[in-house]
Design a protein around this motif. Structure first.
Motif, PDB file in Angstrom:
ATOM      1  N   ALA A 129      18.871  14.927  76.596  1.00 55.29           N
ATOM      2  CA  ALA A 129      19.763  13.980  77.548  1.00 55.29           C
ATOM      3  C   ALA A 129      19.137  12.480  77.358  1.00 55.29           C
ATOM      4  CB  ALA A 129      19.804  14.303  79.087  1.00 55.29           C
ATOM      5  N   ILE A 130      20.128  11.456  77.532  1.00 58.12           N
ATOM      6  CA  ILE A 130      19.923  10.152  77.554  1.00 58.12           C
ATOM      7  C   ILE A 130      19.251  10.016  78.806  1.00 58.12           C
ATOM      8  CG2 ILE A 130      20.757   7.680  77.296  1.00 58.12           C
ATOM      9  CD1 ILE A 130      21.227   9.514  74.971  1.00 58.12           C
ATOM     10  N   THR A 131      17.949   9.265  78.664  1.00 64.63           N
ATOM     11  CA  THR A 131      17.319   8.948  79.938  1.00 64.63           C
ATOM     12  C   THR A 131      16.793   7.493  80.000  1.00 64.63           C
ATOM     13  OG1 THR A 131      15.068   9.475  78.871  1.00 64.63           O
ATOM     14  CG2 THR A 131      16.284  11.465  79.855  1.00 64.63           C
ATOM     15  N   ASP A 132      16.498   7.146  81.225  1.00 65.82           N
ATOM     16  CA  ASP A 132      15.825   5.646  81.504  1.00 65.82           C
ATOM     17  C   ASP A 132      14.731   5.531  80.574  1.00 65.82           C
ATOM     18  OD1 ASP A 132      17.920   5.379  83.158  1.00 65.82           O
ATOM     19  OD2 ASP A 132      16.565   5.384  84.952  1.00 65.82           O
ATOM     20  N   ALA A 172      20.530   2.044  79.838  1.00 62.72           N
ATOM     21  CA  ALA A 172      20.481   3.476  79.966  1.00 62.72           C
ATOM     22  C   ALA A 172      22.120   3.958  80.278  1.00 62.72           C
ATOM     23  CB  ALA A 172      19.513   3.961  80.898  1.00 62.72           C
ATOM     24  N   ASP A 173      22.555   2.816  81.141  1.00 60.85           N
ATOM     25  CA  ASP A 173      23.986   3.128  81.593  1.00 60.85           C
ATOM     26  C   ASP A 173      24.951   3.073  80.657  1.00 60.85           C
ATOM     27  OD1 ASP A 173      23.177   3.421  84.354  1.00 60.85           O
ATOM     28  OD2 ASP A 173      23.486   1.411  84.641  1.00 60.85           O
ATOM     29  N   PHE A 174      24.735   2.363  79.638  1.00 60.86           N
ATOM     30  CA  PHE A 174      25.773   2.135  78.296  1.00 60.86           C
ATOM     31  C   PHE A 174      25.581   3.198  77.595  1.00 60.86           C
ATOM     32  CE2 PHE A 174      25.198   1.161  73.602  1.00 60.86           C
ATOM     33  CZ  PHE A 174      26.591   1.285  73.288  1.00 60.86           C
ATOM     34  N   LEU A 175      24.142   3.673  77.180  1.00 59.76           N
ATOM     35  CA  LEU A 175      23.845   4.847  76.095  1.00 59.76           C
ATOM     36  C   LEU A 175      24.479   6.065  77.071  1.00 59.76           C
ATOM     37  CD1 LEU A 175      20.401   3.848  75.400  1.00 59.76           C
ATOM     38  CD2 LEU A 175      22.236   3.765  73.971  1.00 59.76           C
ATOM     39  N   ARG A 176      24.140   6.355  78.306  1.00 57.88           N
ATOM     40  CA  ARG A 176      24.804   7.534  78.931  1.00 57.88           C
ATOM     41  C   ARG A 176      26.411   7.548  78.811  1.00 57.88           C
ATOM     42  NH1 ARG A 176      20.008   7.795  82.192  1.00 57.88           N
ATOM     43  NH2 ARG A 176      20.721   5.873  83.392  1.00 57.88           N
ATOM     44  N   ARG A 177      27.047   6.363  78.964  1.00 57.29           N
ATOM     45  CA  ARG A 177      28.312   6.579  78.901  1.00 57.29           C
ATOM     46  C   ARG A 177      29.147   6.720  77.337  1.00 57.29           C
ATOM     47  NH1 ARG A 177      31.740   2.047  77.678  1.00 57.29           N
ATOM     48  NH2 ARG A 177      30.322   0.500  77.920  1.00 57.29           N
ATOM     49  N   ARG A 178      28.446   6.274  76.401  1.00 60.38           N
ATOM     50  CA  ARG A 178      28.984   6.331  75.066  1.00 60.38           C
ATOM     51  C   ARG A 178      28.160   7.624  74.508  1.00 60.38           C
ATOM     52  NH1 ARG A 178      33.503   4.374  73.616  1.00 60.38           N
ATOM     53  NH2 ARG A 178      33.630   2.114  74.183  1.00 60.38           N
ATOM     54  N   VAL A 189      14.876  11.508  60.650  1.00 60.97           N
ATOM     55  CA  VAL A 189      16.246  11.121  60.808  1.00 60.97           C
ATOM     56  C   VAL A 189      16.332  11.695  62.386  1.00 60.97           C
ATOM     57  CG1 VAL A 189      18.662  12.183  60.806  1.00 60.97           C
ATOM     58  CG2 VAL A 189      17.362  11.623  58.624  1.00 60.97           C
ATOM     59  N   ALA A 190      17.196  10.719  63.228  1.00 62.27           N
ATOM     60  CA  ALA A 190      17.422  10.646  64.429  1.00 62.27           C
ATOM     61  C   ALA A 190      18.807  10.824  64.923  1.00 62.27           C
ATOM     62  CB  ALA A 190      16.751   9.671  65.363  1.00 62.27           C
ATOM     63  N   ALA A 191      19.173  11.198  65.922  1.00 63.52           N
ATOM     64  CA  ALA A 191      20.670  11.410  66.021  1.00 63.52           C
ATOM     65  C   ALA A 191      21.120  11.073  67.644  1.00 63.52           C
ATOM     66  CB  ALA A 191      21.394  12.814  65.737  1.00 63.52           C
ATOM     67  N   LEU A 192      22.141  10.132  67.839  1.00 61.21           N
ATOM     68  CA  LEU A 192      22.801  10.030  68.930  1.00 61.21           C
ATOM     69  C   LEU A 192      24.288  10.813  68.811  1.00 61.21           C
ATOM     70  CD1 LEU A 192      22.319   6.441  69.542  1.00 61.21           C
ATOM     71  CD2 LEU A 192      21.637   8.202  71.115  1.00 61.21           C
ATOM     72  N   PHE A 193      24.458  11.833  69.702  1.00 63.09           N
ATOM     73  CA  PHE A 193      25.735  12.508  69.705  1.00 63.09           C
ATOM     74  C   PHE A 193      26.754  11.777  70.720  1.00 63.09           C
ATOM     75  CE2 PHE A 193      22.395  15.544  68.389  1.00 63.09           C
ATOM     76  CZ  PHE A 193      22.867  15.939  67.321  1.00 63.09           C
ATOM     77  N   LEU A 194      27.860  11.529  70.152  1.00 61.33           N
ATOM     78  CA  LEU A 194      28.974  10.868  71.050  1.00 61.33           C
ATOM     79  C   LEU A 194      29.451  11.834  71.891  1.00 61.33           C
ATOM     80  CD1 LEU A 194      30.211   9.430  67.657  1.00 61.33           C
ATOM     81  CD2 LEU A 194      29.771   7.814  69.788  1.00 61.33           C
ATOM     82  N   ARG A 195      29.829  11.233  73.082  1.00 62.14           N
ATOM     83  CA  ARG A 195      30.719  11.866  73.979  1.00 62.14           C
ATOM     84  C   ARG A 195      32.225  12.236  73.388  1.00 62.14           C
ATOM     85  NH1 ARG A 195      28.837  13.049  78.805  1.00 62.14           N
ATOM     86  NH2 ARG A 195      26.921  12.049  79.334  1.00 62.14           N
ATOM     87  N   VAL A 196      32.758  13.242  73.785  1.00 63.08           N
ATOM     88  CA  VAL A 196      33.809  13.836  73.344  1.00 63.08           C
ATOM     89  C   VAL A 196      35.106  13.415  74.021  1.00 63.08           C
ATOM     90  CG1 VAL A 196      35.278  15.742  72.800  1.00 63.08           C
ATOM     91  CG2 VAL A 196      32.782  15.866  72.341  1.00 63.08           C
ATOM     92  N   VAL A 197      36.258  13.034  73.295  1.00 67.13           N
ATOM     93  CA  VAL A 197      37.565  12.631  73.941  1.00 67.13           C
ATOM     94  C   VAL A 197      38.285  14.226  73.784  1.00 67.13           C
ATOM     95  CG1 VAL A 197      39.903  11.454  73.887  1.00 67.13           C
ATOM     96  CG2 VAL A 197      37.584  10.416  73.413  1.00 67.13           C
ATOM     97  N   PRO A 198      38.588  14.709  74.993  1.00 64.31           N
ATOM     98  CA  PRO A 198      39.129  16.072  74.928  1.00 64.31           C
ATOM     99  C   PRO A 198      40.819  15.730  74.499  1.00 64.31           C
ATOM    100  CG  PRO A 198      38.936  15.292  77.303  1.00 64.31           C
ATOM    101  CD  PRO A 198      38.119  14.308  76.252  1.00 64.31           C
TER     102      PRO A 198
END
Length: 351
Positions: free
Chosen positions: A26-29, A39-45, A246-255
């Motif tokens: 999970a995205i953490t501080d 962290a707020d931006f990263l957790r939102r996106r 290789v690292a990854a950031l997984f985008l939040r999903v628009v249902p």
């Protein structure tokens, strides 16, 4: 089960893998992506990350961000969400960013005409610039790139058909059933191009790559890691420097609308597309029933350039809608016009 409930369970399932073999977190501080430590931006996106903590081990000029979009149709609000997240991360992180519009990949993996793909490819490249991608700090390109084509040919010997069958998109069967999926060989060719996209900065001398992707594309992380491990064993230092990761950031999903799991270009009923007439966009956003209210809220949160304060206000209206629906309806009307602005940009751009 409602769309909102499914969406929550979909994201929860990914987070539950944090302690599992894939190692998602999970995205953490404290997590930093280049110059971005918000962290707020990263957790939102972004829902989760893989190995992003290793970015701090190297200077920022040794890190690159990579993502891509298929030119199979006009962007849905799900695609727009990913585009906006990429542009914002580029601005905040100040990391070199590559966006690939995968024309040859889509040609091989989808049953579409080349002229259709060309038209959407060129418009997509221009649209990305129009919504804020900084070409001074990154690259917009297609799969018709000599370095990518050469690298995809060089890495092919290290991956097998079984690797691709074991690591495939969760919607692969759906695309096949809808008749839009290409043959397995074409899907593998597309995969080779995409893996070359991801590891390309490593072959060019970077030490870390951050892949931005949807949850359903996490298998590319696994294939890229597999490739790096095999190259390190068989031809150490020849294609990639030892320690490249290789690292990854997984985008939040628009249902998707209407109970669909995910907004998809391949499922028209699930999506709001930027190529639709303004009246249709207003209808899909404003006139949706109560069961899709949660989907519209997620659209606002992810497929917009609204500031956090404005998003907090629309969430308040959403939460209060059972007592007084009028403020929520006003927010939906305002959002529909916001989306129509993006649709007008899509219709106007040329390259």
């Amino acid at each position: 089960m409602t769309t909102v409930a499914y969406q929550k369970s979909l994201e929860d399932r990914l987070l539950e893998q944090a302690a599992g073999p894939l190692g998602y977190r999970a995205i953490t501080d404290g997590l930093r992506i280049g110059a971005c430590g918000d962290a707020d931006f990263l957790r939102r996106r972004f829902l989760a990350h893989f190995d992003a903590g290793t970015l701090a081990d190297v200077p920022d000029d040794r890190v690159a961000v990579v993502t891509g979009f298929g030119p199979t149709n006009a962007p849905t609000l799900g695609t727009l969400s990913a585009m906006l997240a990429t542009c914002e991360l580029q601005r905040r992180s100040r990391l070199h960013t590559t966006i690939v519009v995968s024309d040859l990949g889509a040609w091989n993996s989808r049953n579409l005409r080349w002229q259709h793909l060309e038209e959407h490819r060129d418009r997509m490249l221009a649209f990305l610039e129009a919504i804020g991608f900084d070409t001074q700090r990154g690259v917009l390109r297609t799969h018709q790139d000599e370095a990518n084509l050469i690298l995809s040919g060089r890495i092919a010997r290290f991956l097998t058909e079984q690797d691709f069958l074991a690591n495939r998109e969760v919607l692969d069967d759906l695309y096949r059933d809808l008749g839009v999926r290409g043959p397995q060989l074409g899907v593998m060719v597309d995969g080779l191009y995409t893996i070359a996209d991801i590891v390309g900065p490593l072959a060019a001398g970077r030490e870390r790559v951050v892949m931005l992707a949807g949850i359903e594309e996490h298998y590319f992380t696994e294939l890229s890691r597999l490739l790096l491990a095999r190259c390190d064993e068989d031809i150490p230092g020849e294609l990639f420097a030892s320690g490249s990761r290789v690292a990854a950031l997984f985008l939040r999903v628009v249902p998707g609308l209407g109970g669909h799991d995910k907004m998809s270009k391949s499922i028209p009923a699930s999506a709001v597309r930027l190529s639709e007439p303004a009246a249709d966009i207003r209808c899909k956003i404003v006139d949706t029933g109560a069961t899709d209210d949660g989907v519209v809220l997620r659209m606002m949160e992810l497929a917009s350039t609204w500031e956090p304060g404005q998003l907090a206000e629309v969430r308040h209206r959403f939460d209060a809608r059972t007592r007084d629906r009028r403020p929520w309806l006003a927010a939906k009307r305002e959002y529909a016009e916001h989306v129509i602005g993006f649709a007008e940009t899509w219709g106007d751009v040329t390259r």
